[in-house]
Scaffold this motif. Structure first.
Motif, PDB file in Angstrom:
ATOM      1  N   LEU A   1       8.323  14.846  -8.573  1.00 31.29           N
ATOM      2  CA  LEU A   1       9.450  12.765  -7.832  1.00 31.29           C
ATOM      3  C   LEU A   1       8.474  12.215  -7.102  1.00 31.29           C
ATOM      4  CD1 LEU A   1      12.898  15.072  -7.833  1.00 31.29           C
ATOM      5  CD2 LEU A   1      11.976  13.200  -9.424  1.00 31.29           C
ATOM      6  N   ALA A   2       8.421  13.458  -5.593  1.00 33.98           N
ATOM      7  CA  ALA A   2       7.934  12.702  -3.832  1.00 33.98           C
ATOM      8  C   ALA A   2       6.874  11.604  -4.757  1.00 33.98           C
ATOM      9  CB  ALA A   2       7.682  13.378  -3.135  1.00 33.98           C
ATOM     10  N   ILE A   3       6.175  12.128  -5.386  1.00 30.38           N
ATOM     11  CA  ILE A   3       4.341  11.066  -5.777  1.00 30.38           C
ATOM     12  C   ILE A   3       4.657  10.709  -6.618  1.00 30.38           C
ATOM     13  CG2 ILE A   3       2.085  11.846  -6.413  1.00 30.38           C
ATOM     14  CD1 ILE A   3       2.563  14.016  -4.858  1.00 30.38           C
ATOM     15  N   ALA A   4       5.077  11.080  -8.150  1.00 32.35           N
ATOM     16  CA  ALA A   4       4.851  10.862  -9.736  1.00 32.35           C
ATOM     17  C   ALA A   4       7.158   9.088  -9.506  1.00 32.35           C
ATOM     18  CB  ALA A   4       4.843  10.984 -10.813  1.00 32.35           C
ATOM     19  N   GLY A   5       7.378   9.878  -8.790  1.00 34.67           N
ATOM     20  CA  GLY A   5       9.121   9.735  -9.275  1.00 34.67           C
ATOM     21  C   GLY A   5       8.602   8.121  -7.594  1.00 34.67           C
ATOM     22  N   SER A   6       8.640   8.298  -6.889  1.00 36.36           N
ATOM     23  CA  SER A   6       7.815   6.666  -5.954  1.00 36.36           C
ATOM     24  C   SER A   6       7.351   5.743  -6.163  1.00 36.36           C
ATOM     25  CB  SER A   6       7.636   7.741  -4.371  1.00 36.36           C
ATOM     26  OG  SER A   6       6.733   7.942  -4.577  1.00 36.36           O
ATOM     27  N   SER A   7       6.167   6.447  -6.894  1.00 37.27           N
ATOM     28  CA  SER A   7       5.041   5.580  -7.282  1.00 37.27           C
ATOM     29  C   SER A   7       5.648   4.101  -8.223  1.00 37.27           C
ATOM     30  CB  SER A   7       3.923   6.337  -7.939  1.00 37.27           C
ATOM     31  OG  SER A   7       3.466   6.546  -6.734  1.00 37.27           O
ATOM     32  N   ALA A   8       6.433   5.346  -9.460  1.00 35.73           N
ATOM     33  CA  ALA A   8       7.570   4.731 -10.400  1.00 35.73           C
ATOM     34  C   ALA A   8       8.461   3.948  -9.441  1.00 35.73           C
ATOM     35  CB  ALA A   8       7.826   5.101 -11.440  1.00 35.73           C
TER      36      ALA A   8
ATOM     37  N   ALA B   1      -1.725  17.421  -7.907  1.00 28.14           N
ATOM     38  CA  ALA B   1      -2.691  16.973  -9.101  1.00 28.14           C
ATOM     39  C   ALA B   1      -2.348  16.546 -10.129  1.00 28.14           C
ATOM     40  CB  ALA B   1      -4.067  17.899  -8.857  1.00 28.14           C
ATOM     41  N   ILE B   2      -0.974  17.457 -10.868  1.00 29.11           N
ATOM     42  CA  ILE B   2      -0.324  16.678 -12.140  1.00 29.11           C
ATOM     43  C   ILE B   2       0.762  15.721 -11.207  1.00 29.11           C
ATOM     44  CG2 ILE B   2       1.850  17.479 -13.560  1.00 29.11           C
ATOM     45  CD1 ILE B   2       0.104  19.944 -13.300  1.00 29.11           C
ATOM     46  N   ALA B   3       0.745  15.424 -10.421  1.00 27.51           N
ATOM     47  CA  ALA B   3       1.509  14.389 -10.134  1.00 27.51           C
ATOM     48  C   ALA B   3       1.080  13.290  -9.695  1.00 27.51           C
ATOM     49  CB  ALA B   3       2.504  15.112  -8.548  1.00 27.51           C
ATOM     50  N   LYS B   4      -0.455  14.070  -8.909  1.00 27.82           N
ATOM     51  CA  LYS B   4      -0.887  12.648  -8.623  1.00 27.82           C
ATOM     52  C   LYS B   4      -1.636  11.790  -9.717  1.00 27.82           C
ATOM     53  CE  LYS B   4      -1.399  11.758  -4.124  1.00 27.82           C
ATOM     54  NZ  LYS B   4      -0.921  10.866  -3.077  1.00 27.82           N
ATOM     55  N   LEU B   5      -1.929  12.223 -10.603  1.00 29.33           N
ATOM     56  CA  LEU B   5      -2.089  12.089 -11.898  1.00 29.33           C
ATOM     57  C   LEU B   5      -1.981  11.333 -13.580  1.00 29.33           C
ATOM     58  CD1 LEU B   5      -4.307  11.662 -14.227  1.00 29.33           C
ATOM     59  CD2 LEU B   5      -3.658  13.985 -15.189  1.00 29.33           C
ATOM     60  N   ALA B   6       0.143  12.224 -12.886  1.00 29.29           N
ATOM     61  CA  ALA B   6       0.674  10.581 -13.488  1.00 29.29           C
ATOM     62  C   ALA B   6       1.093   9.617 -13.040  1.00 29.29           C
ATOM     63  CB  ALA B   6       2.160  11.380 -13.558  1.00 29.29           C
ATOM     64  N   ALA B   7       0.956   9.510 -11.694  1.00 29.66           N
ATOM     65  CA  ALA B   7       0.755   8.377 -10.642  1.00 29.66           C
ATOM     66  C   ALA B   7      -0.386   7.527 -11.249  1.00 29.66           C
ATOM     67  CB  ALA B   7       1.111   8.817  -9.543  1.00 29.66           C
ATOM     68  N   HIS B   8      -1.326   8.107 -11.354  1.00 30.57           N
ATOM     69  CA  HIS B   8      -2.788   7.357 -11.447  1.00 30.57           C
ATOM     70  C   HIS B   8      -2.289   6.906 -12.952  1.00 30.57           C
ATOM     71  CE1 HIS B   8      -6.633   6.201 -11.880  1.00 30.57           C
ATOM     72  NE2 HIS B   8      -6.953   6.957 -13.187  1.00 30.57           N
ATOM     73  N   ARG B   9      -1.969   7.202 -13.656  1.00 34.10           N
ATOM     74  CA  ARG B   9      -1.374   6.489 -15.300  1.00 34.10           C
ATOM     75  C   ARG B   9      -0.628   5.672 -15.710  1.00 34.10           C
ATOM     76  NH1 ARG B   9      -6.247   8.457 -17.108  1.00 34.10           N
ATOM     77  NH2 ARG B   9      -6.547  10.998 -17.792  1.00 34.10           N
TER      78      ARG B   9
ATOM     79  N   VAL C   1      -0.373  -4.828  -5.921  1.00 33.15           N
ATOM     80  CA  VAL C   1      -0.227  -2.757  -5.362  1.00 33.15           C
ATOM     81  C   VAL C   1      -1.408  -2.235  -5.677  1.00 33.15           C
ATOM     82  CG1 VAL C   1       1.613  -1.526  -5.713  1.00 33.15           C
ATOM     83  CG2 VAL C   1       2.110  -3.852  -6.414  1.00 33.15           C
ATOM     84  N   PHE C   2      -0.748  -1.227  -3.717  1.00 38.12           N
ATOM     85  CA  PHE C   2      -1.897  -0.181  -4.069  1.00 38.12           C
ATOM     86  C   PHE C   2      -1.498   1.262  -3.769  1.00 38.12           C
ATOM     87  CE2 PHE C   2      -4.098   3.424  -1.482  1.00 38.12           C
ATOM     88  CZ  PHE C   2      -5.896   3.319  -2.781  1.00 38.12           C
ATOM     89  N   ILE C   3      -1.748   2.187  -5.234  1.00 41.23           N
ATOM     90  CA  ILE C   3      -1.280   3.753  -5.711  1.00 41.23           C
ATOM     91  C   ILE C   3      -2.111   3.907  -4.790  1.00 41.23           C
ATOM     92  CG2 ILE C   3      -0.069   4.879  -6.557  1.00 41.23           C
ATOM     93  CD1 ILE C   3       1.592   2.441  -6.065  1.00 41.23           C
TER      94      ILE C   3
ATOM     95  N   TYR D   1       0.997  -1.312   0.223  1.00 37.94           N
ATOM     96  CA  TYR D   1      -0.094  -0.169   0.010  1.00 37.94           C
ATOM     97  C   TYR D   1       0.749   1.323   0.727  1.00 37.94           C
ATOM     98  CZ  TYR D   1      -3.946  -3.177   1.824  1.00 37.94           C
ATOM     99  OH  TYR D   1      -4.688  -4.434   1.306  1.00 37.94           O
ATOM    100  N   HIS D   2       0.556   1.708  -1.004  1.00 34.29           N
ATOM    101  CA  HIS D   2       1.524   3.297  -1.457  1.00 34.29           C
ATOM    102  C   HIS D   2       0.766   4.159  -1.139  1.00 34.29           C
ATOM    103  CE1 HIS D   2       4.960   5.551  -2.265  1.00 34.29           C
ATOM    104  NE2 HIS D   2       4.729   6.155  -3.873  1.00 34.29           N
TER     105      HIS D   2
END
Length: 330
Positions: free
Chosen positions: A102-109, A154-162, A124-126, A82-83
């Protein structure tokens, strides 16, 4: 005898991490929390999960360093990840947009890549956010609503979501993105408007403060109880087919409503004590940020257990207790 299910939680020290850890422990999981490498002296602080210290395992990793994330995942070998870790105070993302991405999209990657390369069977849950929809064309928002994010957060969260969807399709990962809306509790940090209001009402009721200053009272949010949201996150990883879900109450409330309920819970009239500072007021949002939880309710059987009114009452009661204790000890 089958071994206990295992889970790794990033963001174990926060509100959501603490409620999720409690839920998983109650269900018989062996829970490991990912924490930053500890300082030279002293034990690693566990924040909202401090009361669970004796029941948790800890693994150190820096989410901004993919190699350390990979090492942690390989060491724990969890059945579920659970991320949850990410900056959560949206206005601060304007000050440091690079760090936010980096903290949101980068860590999810980093988490998804570590799972793909070490054990692609790990579920995995993001954690994404209702803010990905921004000034979209409809309210409430569903999983297929067009996204028009308007902040670095929000942009970072969308990148992680996609990215979750892309790697799920490309690599066959059991990865799901939870589009979570505002969720609160007495464990929410005091710089969020919900806690500012409930703590302010409690402080005024106890004679510790005289008034509460807020920005716009007309802003609309979809507030839920954090414990209900993390239960939805757990349900997502119990599905055979991974999908993305909106987790929200489906009902919008204004800041004014929250204040009225909070002050009433403290035995006060909000209109006598709440002052609006024009300098704190932002332009009104054209599209109310309200989520449609229909899919989660149909497919997951997810039903929130705490109403908006009960949530606010719970927070005020907790703030009254903590302020009384602090006053008695001073």
């Amino acid at each position: 005898m089958p071994s206990a299910p295992t889970a790794l939680i990033t963001g174990i020290t926060g509100q959501d991490g603490s409620f999720l850890a409690e839920l998983l422990l109650e269900k018989g999981y062996a829970v490991t929390g990912m924490v930053r490498p500890r300082a030279a002296a002293g034990a690693q602080p566990l924040g909202a999960s401090e009361h669970l210290r004796s029941e948790l395992e800890l693994v150190e990793a820096d989410l901004l360093e993919p190699d350390s994330v990979r090492a942690a995942v390989e060491r724990v070998r969890p059945g579920e990840i659970y991320h949850l870790a990410a900056p959560s105070f949206v206005p601060a993302s304007w000050d440091r947009p690079e760090q936010t991405i980096l903290a949101i999209a980068g860590s999810s990657a980093a988490v998804l890549e570590a799972v793909r390369d070490s054990d692609p069977h790990t579920r995995v849950f993001i954690a994404s956010s209702g803010s990905i929809f921004g000034d979209t064309h409809e309210s409430p928002q569903r999983e297929d609503t067009d996204c028009r994010p308007s902040t670095p957060y929000a942009i970072a969260k969308l990148a992680a979501h996609r990215l979750v969807g892309a790697l799920r399709e490309h690599d066959g990962l059991h990865a799901s993105s939870g589009i979570v809306y505002n969720h609160e509790s007495e464990r929410r940090p005091p710089d969020f408007v919900s806690r500012r209001i409930t703590r302010g009402a409690a402080a005024i009721a106890l004679g510790l403060e005289r008034e509460l200053t807020l920005g716009s009272l007309d802003a609309v949010r979809d507030w839920s109880f954090a414990g209900d949201i993390v239960y939805g996150e757990w349900l997502m990883l119990q599905q055979e087919v991974p999908e993305d879900y909106v987790l929200a109450s489906g009902v919008g409330h204004t800041v004014a409503e929250l204040a009225q309920i909070a002050f009433a819970a403290a035995g006060l009239d909000a209109e006598r004590y709440v002052r609006v500072d024009p300098d704190l007021t932002r332009r009104p949002e054209r599209t109310p940020s309200i989520g449609d939880p229909g899919k989660a309710r149909r497919q997951l059987g997810w039903t929130p257990s705490v109403s908006f009114e009960q949530l606010v009452q719970r927070m005020v009661d907790a703030d009254m207790r903590s302020l009384r204790a602090a006053t008695a000890g001073s």
